[in-house]
Design a protein around this motif. Sequence first.
Motif, PDB file in Angstrom:
ATOM      1  N   MET A   1       0.859  -1.186   0.000  1.00 46.48           N
ATOM      2  CA  MET A   1       0.000   0.000   0.000  1.00 46.48           C
ATOM      3  C   MET A   1       0.898   1.241   0.000  1.00 46.48           C
ATOM      4  N   LYS A   2       0.872   1.972  -1.087  1.00 45.31           N
ATOM      5  CA  LYS A   2       1.752   3.127  -1.195  1.00 45.31           C
ATOM      6  C   LYS A   2       1.153   4.319  -0.483  1.00 45.31           C
ATOM      7  N   ARG A   3       2.000   5.013   0.265  1.00 44.50           N
ATOM      8  CA  ARG A   3       1.524   6.159   1.019  1.00 44.50           C
ATOM      9  C   ARG A   3       2.533   7.282   0.900  1.00 44.50           C
ATOM     10  N   THR A   4       2.038   8.486   0.665  1.00 40.68           N
ATOM     11  CA  THR A   4       2.929   9.639   0.630  1.00 40.68           C
ATOM     12  C   THR A   4       2.390  10.712   1.548  1.00 40.68           C
ATOM     13  N   MET A   5       3.292  11.485   2.120  1.00 41.76           N
ATOM     14  CA  MET A   5       2.872  12.566   2.990  1.00 41.76           C
ATOM     15  C   MET A   5       3.905  13.672   2.900  1.00 41.76           C
ATOM     16  N   THR A   6       3.472  14.881   2.599  1.00 35.85           N
ATOM     17  CA  THR A   6       4.390  16.001   2.581  1.00 35.85           C
ATOM     18  C   THR A   6       4.749  16.375   3.998  1.00 35.85           C
ATOM     19  N   THR A   7       5.930  16.964   4.191  1.00 32.97           N
ATOM     20  CA  THR A   7       6.392  17.298   5.539  1.00 32.97           C
ATOM     21  C   THR A   7       6.830  18.751   5.586  1.00 32.97           C
ATOM     22  N   PRO A   8       5.881  19.683   5.709  1.00 36.50           N
ATOM     23  CA  PRO A   8       6.223  21.100   5.730  1.00 36.50           C
ATOM     24  C   PRO A   8       7.022  21.443   6.975  1.00 36.50           C
ATOM     25  N   ASP A   9       7.790  22.529   6.878  1.00 43.76           N
ATOM     26  CA  ASP A   9       8.593  22.970   8.016  1.00 43.76           C
ATOM     27  C   ASP A   9       7.715  23.428   9.159  1.00 43.76           C
ATOM     28  N   TYR A  10       8.297  23.386  10.341  1.00 42.56           N
ATOM     29  CA  TYR A  10       7.597  23.904  11.504  1.00 42.56           C
ATOM     30  C   TYR A  10       7.431  25.410  11.386  1.00 42.56           C
ATOM     31  N   LEU A  11       6.365  25.900  11.990  1.00 41.04           N
ATOM     32  CA  LEU A  11       6.131  27.340  12.000  1.00 41.04           C
ATOM     33  C   LEU A  11       7.215  28.017  12.818  1.00 41.04           C
ATOM     34  N   ARG A  12       7.824  29.013  12.240  1.00 38.63           N
ATOM     35  CA  ARG A  12       8.965  29.659  12.865  1.00 38.63           C
ATOM     36  C   ARG A  12       8.507  30.571  14.005  1.00 38.63           C
ATOM     37  N   LEU A  13       9.176  30.446  15.147  1.00 38.58           N
ATOM     38  CA  LEU A  13       8.893  31.323  16.282  1.00 38.58           C
ATOM     39  C   LEU A  13       9.655  32.628  16.102  1.00 38.58           C
ATOM     40  N   VAL A  14       8.940  33.748  16.170  1.00 40.43           N
ATOM     41  CA  VAL A  14       9.587  35.056  16.080  1.00 40.43           C
ATOM     42  C   VAL A  14       9.457  35.760  17.424  1.00 40.43           C
ATOM     43  N   ALA A  15      10.457  36.561  17.731  1.00 42.48           N
ATOM     44  CA  ALA A  15      10.478  37.232  19.035  1.00 42.48           C
ATOM     45  C   ALA A  15       9.262  38.120  19.216  1.00 42.48           C
ATOM     46  N   SER A  16       8.889  38.813  18.161  1.00 39.28           N
ATOM     47  CA  SER A  16       7.701  39.668  18.225  1.00 39.28           C
ATOM     48  C   SER A  16       7.303  40.074  16.811  1.00 39.28           C
ATOM     49  N   LEU A  17       6.032  40.340  16.622  1.00 38.02           N
ATOM     50  CA  LEU A  17       5.526  40.862  15.364  1.00 38.02           C
ATOM     51  C   LEU A  17       5.235  42.345  15.538  1.00 38.02           C
ATOM     52  N   ASP A  18       5.383  43.129  14.464  1.00 38.16           N
ATOM     53  CA  ASP A  18       5.015  44.533  14.595  1.00 38.16           C
ATOM     54  C   ASP A  18       3.488  44.639  14.629  1.00 38.16           C
ATOM     55  N   ASN A  19       3.009  45.818  14.935  1.00 37.69           N
ATOM     56  CA  ASN A  19       1.574  46.007  15.147  1.00 37.69           C
ATOM     57  C   ASN A  19       0.755  45.663  13.904  1.00 37.69           C
ATOM     58  N   LEU A  20       1.278  45.983  12.718  1.00 33.90           N
ATOM     59  CA  LEU A  20       0.538  45.707  11.492  1.00 33.90           C
ATOM     60  C   LEU A  20       0.428  44.199  11.262  1.00 33.90           C
ATOM     61  N   ASP A  21       1.546  43.498  11.390  1.00 32.79           N
ATOM     62  CA  ASP A  21       1.507  42.046  11.195  1.00 32.79           C
ATOM     63  C   ASP A  21       0.615  41.373  12.232  1.00 32.79           C
ATOM     64  N   ARG A  22       0.668  41.854  13.456  1.00 30.98           N
ATOM     65  CA  ARG A  22      -0.171  41.267  14.503  1.00 30.98           C
ATOM     66  C   ARG A  22      -1.650  41.473  14.184  1.00 30.98           C
ATOM     67  N   SER A  23      -1.990  42.644  13.678  1.00 33.36           N
ATOM     68  CA  SER A  23      -3.384  42.920  13.315  1.00 33.36           C
ATOM     69  C   SER A  23      -3.840  42.035  12.165  1.00 33.36           C
ATOM     70  N   ILE A  24      -2.972  41.848  11.179  1.00 33.46           N
ATOM     71  CA  ILE A  24      -3.313  41.008  10.031  1.00 33.46           C
ATOM     72  C   ILE A  24      -3.487  39.551  10.464  1.00 33.46           C
ATOM     73  N   VAL A  25      -2.573  39.061  11.274  1.00 38.03           N
ATOM     74  CA  VAL A  25      -2.680  37.682  11.759  1.00 38.03           C
ATOM     75  C   VAL A  25      -3.963  37.497  12.555  1.00 38.03           C
ATOM     76  N   SER A  26      -4.309  38.489  13.362  1.00 40.54           N
ATOM     77  CA  SER A  26      -5.528  38.405  14.163  1.00 40.54           C
ATOM     78  C   SER A  26      -6.765  38.254  13.276  1.00 40.54           C
ATOM     79  N   LEU A  27      -6.811  39.011  12.177  1.00 43.92           N
ATOM     80  CA  LEU A  27      -7.943  38.908  11.254  1.00 43.92           C
ATOM     81  C   LEU A  27      -7.983  37.536  10.577  1.00 43.92           C
TER      82      LEU A  27
END
Length: 338
Positions: A1-27
């Motif tokens: 039984m053939k099986r494939t699975m992609t393995t994307p990178d882990y989400l990168r931890l950043v020290a802080s986001l600026d206010n604009l990026d934080r607002s966009i992520v929140s939306l």
Amino acid sequence: MKRTMTTPDYLRLVASLDNLDRSIVSLLQADGRMPFSRIAREVGVTEKTARTRVLDLIEQRVMQITAVTDPSVLGYGSAALLCMTNRPDRPASEIARQLQNIPSIDYVVVSASHFSLFAEVLCRDRAALQATIENEVGKIDGIQTIEIVPYLSLHYQLAHFAAAQNKAPSETGVRPREIDGMDVRIIRSLSEDGRKPFLQVAEELGVSEGQVRLRFKNLSDTGTVSVIALINPMSLEFRSMAWVGINVAAGHSVKDVADALARLANTTYIVICAGRYDILTEFICQTDRELLDVIDQSVRSLQGVARLEVSIYSNLFYKRLSTIRDEAISDQQERAGA
């Protein structure tokens, strides 16, 4: 039984986001498919700027926009949390970096608790789960003990962290529900790219755009799937996080206690388990004081909670789930939603 699975990178931890990026992520945590034009209006920038910021956050692996659903819909039939200790001569952080390279592991925690490491493993079936533990995790130098906590049922998840912190009474999160084959295929397509146009999904599946749009609305309205921006919570200043393992008192329903936990503020993930714990719950808070208040005032007072064990996160590695593609899926399952 053939099986494939992609393995994307882990989400990168950043020290802080600026206010604009934080607002966009929140939306985008509230609605991952929100049009760029609306994002621009909400945050007060041009549509071009909003688009560029979103694409940059994705390209830099700070966030991914995907469909959050019951992992079994994506092909994961067996899961467990591995609770581990490390030898004194091997730092837990070094072992965590090796654990995050195992494709079947989507979540690695370094903790200051009885267990120094936690890793969530999701596989196609129990045989694959056991093979991962024995042949990959068990061979990592420095792991001293491994205790397996098998998942019996995913009960609740809410990756929209602001909504979890200020939980409305109507908040239902994402829970497992019975769906047909076409719904499965729609969710799997959106798990690859949560902002994929419905027309493109329809063309992939050989159905009308209207059918995809209607089915997606029903899946969203019933809490079967949520398309949102996934991000490491610590990038959004949710720096006080914990696994809370709970044992339920005799005579009380595990599901009733899990339902009560799901209604609490700051709860983001609940699984019903076998082994050391009856229930595993994740809490995400901004400060240790907030976490203490949630555990002391809300969790300990719940009827049916006999014992709890709190494991504080020191660091977190987190990635989205990709679909397990199995070429042996039966024609009957594929035709179920046709």
